[in-house]
Design a protein around this motif. Structure first.
Motif, short mmCIF file in Angstrom:
data_model
loop_
_atom_site.label_atom_id
_atom_site.label_comp_id
_atom_site.label_asym_id
_atom_site.label_seq_id
_atom_site.Cartn_x
_atom_site.Cartn_y
_atom_site.Cartn_z
N PHE A 12 0.83 -1.20 0.00
CA PHE A 12 0.00 0.00 0.00
C PHE A 12 0.87 1.26 0.00
O PHE A 12 0.60 2.20 -0.75
N ALA A 13 1.90 1.28 0.83
CA ALA A 13 2.78 2.45 0.88
C ALA A 13 3.52 2.64 -0.44
O ALA A 13 3.67 3.76 -0.92
N ALA A 14 3.96 1.53 -1.06
CA ALA A 14 4.68 1.62 -2.33
C ALA A 14 3.81 2.14 -3.46
O ALA A 14 4.30 2.78 -4.39
N SER A 15 2.51 1.92 -3.38
CA SER A 15 1.62 2.34 -4.45
C SER A 15 0.83 3.61 -4.13
O SER A 15 -0.01 4.04 -4.92
N ALA A 16 1.12 4.22 -2.98
CA ALA A 16 0.41 5.44 -2.58
C ALA A 16 0.68 6.55 -3.59
O ALA A 16 1.78 6.66 -4.14
N PRO A 17 -0.33 7.38 -3.85
CA PRO A 17 -0.18 8.42 -4.87
C PRO A 17 0.73 9.58 -4.48
O PRO A 17 1.17 10.33 -5.34
N ASP A 47 -4.66 9.47 13.34
CA ASP A 47 -5.70 10.43 13.73
C ASP A 47 -6.73 9.82 14.68
O ASP A 47 -7.70 10.46 15.05
N GLY A 48 -6.55 8.56 15.06
CA GLY A 48 -7.45 7.90 15.99
C GLY A 48 -8.54 7.08 15.33
O GLY A 48 -9.26 6.35 15.99
N THR A 49 -8.68 7.22 14.01
CA THR A 49 -9.64 6.40 13.28
C THR A 49 -9.24 4.94 13.43
O THR A 49 -8.08 4.60 13.26
N GLN A 72 -7.75 -2.64 2.54
CA GLN A 72 -8.07 -1.94 1.30
C GLN A 72 -9.31 -1.06 1.50
O GLN A 72 -9.33 0.10 1.07
N ASP A 73 -10.32 -1.59 2.16
CA ASP A 73 -11.52 -0.80 2.45
C ASP A 73 -11.21 0.39 3.36
O ASP A 73 -11.70 1.50 3.14
N PHE A 74 -10.40 0.15 4.38
CA PHE A 74 -10.03 1.20 5.34
C PHE A 74 -9.29 2.34 4.64
O PHE A 74 -9.57 3.51 4.85
N LEU A 79 -8.54 7.61 2.58
CA LEU A 79 -7.72 8.36 1.61
C LEU A 79 -8.45 8.62 0.29
O LEU A 79 -7.95 9.32 -0.57
N ARG A 80 -9.59 7.98 0.12
CA ARG A 80 -10.39 8.12 -1.11
C ARG A 80 -9.64 7.69 -2.36
O ARG A 80 -9.75 8.30 -3.41
#
Length: 118
Positions: A12-17, A47-49, A72-74, A79-80
């Motif tokens: 996820f971090a590697a593919s972050a925009p 952020d506590g989420t 993936q859902d989270f 992050l939309r």
């Protein structure tokens, strides 16, 4: 054997925009405990989420796919953006077990890679 989110977070971090999204993903904390037949998982963002869920415990590959699917859902909710994307598309890859391994897959193109190898 306890399932570890490290491979999922790396993909996820590697593919972050952008760096901000990658930093948000990297700051997520995980609490995982084994209970009869499942792993209990609590994911918390800086952020506590937070959210909790259970993954299957009968197979490490299935547990890792469950973990990837729920994370993936989270990420999409916070992050939309759908991560990790199928290369060359905006479609998010789908976690699935292929040949006994947890993989990211795309049914439209047949693309796949091992979770942790994105």
């Amino acid at each position: 054997m306890m399932v570890s989110p490290d491979r999922v977070v790396r993909d996820f971090a590697a593919s972050a925009p952008d760096r901000e999204s990658a930093a948000w993903i990297g700051a997520v904390t995980w609490s995982i405990s084994a209970v009869e037949g499942a792993y209990r998982v609590l994911v918390t963002a800086a952020d506590g989420t937070a959210f909790g869920f259970a993954t299957r415990r009968d197979s490490p590959a299935l547990a890792l796919c469950d973990l990837a699917d729920r994370f993936q859902d989270f990420v999409a909710d916070n992050l939309r953006v759908g991560l990790p994307p199928v290369p060359g598309t905006a479609r998010p890859a789908v976690p699935a077990v292929l040949g006994g391994e947890a993989c990211w897959t795309d049914t439209k193109t047949g693309w796949h890679c091992r979770i942790g190898g994105y």
